[in-house]
Scaffold this motif. Structure first.
Motif, mmCIF file in Angstrom:
data_model
loop_
_atom_site.group_PDB
_atom_site.id
_atom_site.type_symbol
_atom_site.label_atom_id
_atom_site.label_comp_id
_atom_site.label_asym_id
_atom_site.label_seq_id
_atom_site.Cartn_x
_atom_site.Cartn_y
_atom_site.Cartn_z
ATOM 1 N N GLU A 90 0.819 -1.216 0.000
ATOM 2 C CA GLU A 90 0.000 0.000 0.000
ATOM 3 C C GLU A 90 0.849 1.261 0.000
ATOM 4 O OE1 GLU A 90 -3.587 -2.102 2.634
ATOM 5 O OE2 GLU A 90 -2.348 -0.547 3.534
ATOM 6 N N ARG A 91 2.115 1.103 -0.376
ATOM 7 C CA ARG A 91 3.039 2.237 -0.263
ATOM 8 C C ARG A 91 2.642 3.406 -1.153
ATOM 9 N NH1 ARG A 91 9.289 2.236 -1.706
ATOM 10 N NH2 ARG A 91 9.901 4.075 -0.508
ATOM 11 N N ARG A 92 2.292 3.095 -2.396
ATOM 12 C CA ARG A 92 1.938 4.166 -3.337
ATOM 13 C C ARG A 92 0.662 4.885 -2.903
ATOM 14 N NH1 ARG A 92 4.491 4.326 -8.141
ATOM 15 N NH2 ARG A 92 2.744 5.402 -9.084
ATOM 16 N N ALA A 93 -0.322 4.101 -2.451
ATOM 17 C CA ALA A 93 -1.584 4.701 -1.991
ATOM 18 C C ALA A 93 -1.337 5.611 -0.795
ATOM 19 C CB ALA A 93 -2.567 3.595 -1.613
ATOM 20 N N CYS A 94 -0.424 5.158 0.047
ATOM 21 C CA CYS A 94 -0.055 5.906 1.245
ATOM 22 C C CYS A 94 0.568 7.258 0.875
ATOM 23 C CB CYS A 94 0.989 5.061 1.939
ATOM 24 S SG CYS A 94 0.906 5.016 3.655
ATOM 25 N N LEU A 95 1.510 7.194 -0.073
ATOM 26 C CA LEU A 95 2.194 8.424 -0.519
ATOM 27 C C LEU A 95 1.191 9.366 -1.173
ATOM 28 C CD1 LEU A 95 5.486 6.904 -2.005
ATOM 29 C CD2 LEU A 95 5.250 8.208 0.093
ATOM 30 N N SER A 123 15.361 7.801 -2.319
ATOM 31 C CA SER A 123 14.409 6.776 -2.758
ATOM 32 C C SER A 123 13.818 7.133 -4.125
ATOM 33 C CB SER A 123 13.285 6.659 -1.726
ATOM 34 O OG SER A 123 12.202 5.962 -2.284
ATOM 35 N N LYS A 124 13.662 6.084 -4.976
ATOM 36 C CA LYS A 124 13.150 6.345 -6.331
ATOM 37 C C LYS A 124 11.631 6.506 -6.361
ATOM 38 C CE LYS A 124 16.956 4.129 -8.647
ATOM 39 N NZ LYS A 124 17.497 2.824 -8.992
ATOM 40 N N ALA A 125 10.991 6.232 -5.217
ATOM 41 C CA ALA A 125 9.517 6.308 -5.193
ATOM 42 C C ALA A 125 9.022 7.748 -5.140
ATOM 43 C CB ALA A 125 8.996 5.537 -3.985
ATOM 44 N N TYR A 126 9.840 8.673 -4.643
ATOM 45 C CA TYR A 126 9.335 10.020 -4.394
ATOM 46 C C TYR A 126 9.251 10.942 -5.614
ATOM 47 C CZ TYR A 126 10.331 8.452 0.373
ATOM 48 O OH TYR A 126 10.389 7.733 1.529
ATOM 49 N N PRO A 127 10.275 10.956 -6.517
ATOM 50 C CA PRO A 127 10.228 11.951 -7.617
ATOM 51 C C PRO A 127 8.921 11.985 -8.412
ATOM 52 C CG PRO A 127 12.386 10.973 -7.525
ATOM 53 C CD PRO A 127 11.541 10.222 -6.544
ATOM 54 N N PRO A 128 8.291 10.856 -8.780
ATOM 55 C CA PRO A 128 7.029 10.967 -9.533
ATOM 56 C C PRO A 128 5.947 11.735 -8.764
ATOM 57 C CG PRO A 128 7.801 8.696 -9.512
ATOM 58 C CD PRO A 128 8.689 9.454 -8.605
ATOM 59 N N PHE A 129 5.872 11.510 -7.448
ATOM 60 C CA PHE A 129 4.872 12.206 -6.642
ATOM 61 C C PHE A 129 5.203 13.685 -6.518
ATOM 62 C CE2 PHE A 129 4.107 7.859 -5.305
ATOM 63 C CZ PHE A 129 2.723 7.828 -5.314
ATOM 64 N N LEU A 184 3.978 18.627 -6.386
ATOM 65 C CA LEU A 184 4.760 19.825 -6.046
ATOM 66 C C LEU A 184 5.475 20.305 -7.304
ATOM 67 C CD1 LEU A 184 6.314 18.344 -2.773
ATOM 68 C CD2 LEU A 184 4.349 19.843 -2.897
ATOM 69 N N LYS A 185 4.701 20.718 -8.285
ATOM 70 C CA LYS A 185 5.230 21.028 -9.605
ATOM 71 C C LYS A 185 6.344 22.077 -9.600
ATOM 72 C CE LYS A 185 1.793 20.043 -13.064
ATOM 73 N NZ LYS A 185 0.567 20.514 -13.664
ATOM 74 N N PHE A 186 6.131 23.156 -8.856
ATOM 75 C CA PHE A 186 7.095 24.259 -8.902
ATOM 76 C C PHE A 186 8.050 24.262 -7.717
ATOM 77 C CE2 PHE A 186 3.192 25.594 -11.096
ATOM 78 C CZ PHE A 186 3.714 25.651 -12.381
ATOM 79 N N TRP A 187 8.157 23.138 -7.071
ATOM 80 C CA TRP A 187 9.046 23.031 -5.916
ATOM 81 C C TRP A 187 10.396 22.482 -6.354
ATOM 82 C CZ3 TRP A 187 7.727 22.537 -0.274
ATOM 83 C CH2 TRP A 187 6.550 23.225 0.025
ATOM 84 N N ASN A 188 11.461 22.893 -5.630
ATOM 85 C CA ASN A 188 12.771 22.285 -5.849
ATOM 86 C C ASN A 188 12.869 21.030 -4.998
ATOM 87 O OD1 ASN A 188 13.744 24.315 -7.567
ATOM 88 N ND2 ASN A 188 14.152 25.624 -5.791
#
Ligand SMILES: [Zn+2]
Length: 301
Positions: A167-172, A194-200, A205-209
Motif C-alpha cells: 500500500e506504499r503508493r496509496a499511502c504516498l 528513494s526512487k519512489a518520491y520523484p514521480p509524486f 509539487l510542480k514548482f518546488w525544488n
C-alpha cells in the motif's frame, strides 16, 4: 443534529440530569423528528466514560513511552479502558491535525520520509509516511500502510501469511493529497534518494525544488533515526522520527510491545503528532493546552 435519525430536524430542550461521576448538570434534548432524546454530552470525547478524570494523564502517558497495559496498571483501570481511550483520542487528534494543516497554509520547506515498523511479526511490515516542516520540526501529515516483507524473510512470510498487498503508493498519494491545503506554490522539499518520491513530487509539487540527500548510518543513540556526522540535511525529519520512536512505546527499538492493528497504530501516531506539535508551540510546558479532551469532539465520534 440528532444522533439517532441523523436528520437536521427541530430539536427542543427536554430537562436535565446530574451526571453521577462528576456531578455535572447536563442538558437533555428531544428530536421532534423521531421523538427520541439525547444529551449534550453525546458528541463529547468522554461520552459514557466514567473515569474521565484520568483522560489527561492517560493521553500524556501514551505519548511518553508508556505501554497501554502499564497505563492500565498505573491508573488502576482495565486495559480495555485504555484501548477505548486510544481510539477516541486518536480520532480527535486526527481531526486536530487536519485543522492545524488548514490553519497555516504557507509551508515552503518540507521534509518527507518513511518509517518502517511491523504488525505482530517482522514478516508483516508496515510503512509510515510522514511529512515534517523543516526548522520548526512540526509533523504535518502521516499515513500508515501495509508492505510485503523484504529480503530473507520474504519467502517465509509469503508461505506462512500468504500474499501481502503493497500500500506504499496509496499511502504516498494520500499524504500528498492531505498536504495540498497547507503548502505554498513554491518551496523546497528534501527527501532521501528513494526512487519512489520523484514521480509524486513532480505531480503534486510542480514548482518546488527537490533535494535528495544520500542516507547515512544511524548513530548509537537516537533510536536508529539520528544520523552520524556533524551535519544532516534531514535533521528536522530524523529528529522527529527519533522522538516518535521514543514517545510511542510500540515503535521503540527492541521492545516487546507490538502493533496489532495498523489502524490503531495510526491513531497512536496521530495522538503523538498532535502532542508533539503542541510541545513545540507552547512556551510554558507546564500547562499544555489539552483542553479539547473535555470539550466537544468532531462529529465522527
Ligand atoms: Zn431524530
Amino acid at each position: 443534529m440528532c444522533p439517532h435519525c441523523k436528520k437536521p430536524g427541530k430539536i427542543v430542550k427536554f430537562g436535565s440530569y446530574q451526571r453521577a461521576s462528576d456531578k455535572k448538570v447536563c442538558q437533555r434534548y428531544r428530536c421532534k423528528n423521531c421523538q427520541r432524546t439525547f444529551s449534550e454530552t453525546h458528541y463529547s470525547i468522554d461520552y459514557r466514560l466514567r473515569k474521565r478524570y484520568i483522560n489527561q494523564a492517560v493521553f500524556r502517558s501514551l505519548c511518553s513511552g508508556v505501554s497501554q497495559r502499564r497505563c492500565a496498571i498505573l491508573f488502576g483501570v482495565h486495559r480495555d479502558a485504555i484501548a477505548r481511550r486510544l481510539l477516541r483520542f486518536g480520532l480527535c487528534a486526527e481531526h486536530n491535525l487536519k485543522v492545524y494543516r488548514q490553519s497555516r497554509p504557507s509551508v515552503t520547506q518540507l521534509l518527507f520520509d518513511e518509517l518502517e515498523t511491523f504488525e505482530h511479526t517482522k514478516c508483516k511490515p508496515l510503512t509510515v509516511a510522514i511529512a515534517v516542516e523543516d526548522k520548526s520540526r512540526k509533523i504535518l501529515a502521516l499515513k500508515v500502510g501495509k508492505i510485503p516483507a523484504k529480503g530473507p524473510l520474504a519467502s517465509f512470510s509469503r508461505k506462512k501469511y500468504g500474499f501481502r498487498p503493497c500500500e506504499r503508493r496509496a499511502c504516498l498519494e494520500s499524504i500528498f493529497q492531505d498536504l495540498k491545503c497547507c503548502l505554498a506554490s513554491q518551496g523546497l522539499v528534501k527527501t532521501d534518494q528513494s526512487k519512489a518520491y520523484p514521480p509524486f513530487i513532480r505531480r503534486f509539487l510542480k514548482f518546488w525544488n527537490h533535494q535528495a540527500s544520500p542516507g547515512k548510518r544511524g548513530c548509537v543513540v537516537g533510536q536508529g533515526e539520528l544520523k552520524e556526522g556533524h551535519w544532516d540535511p534531514l535533521f528536522s525529519l530524523n529528529h522527529s522520527f527519533a522522538m516518535i520512536r521514543d514517545g510511542l512505546k510500540r515503535l521503540s527499538r527492541r521492545t516487546w510491545c507490538t502493533t496489532k492493528s495498523p489502524k490503531h497504530l495510526e491513531f497512536a501516531l496521530n495522538m503523538y503528532a498532535w502532542f508533539h506539535n503542541l510541545l513545540l508551540e507552547s512556551k510554558n510546558r507546564k500547562d499544555l493546552r489539552l483542553d479539547w479532551l473535555s470539550s466537544p469532539s468532531p462529529e465522527s465520534l
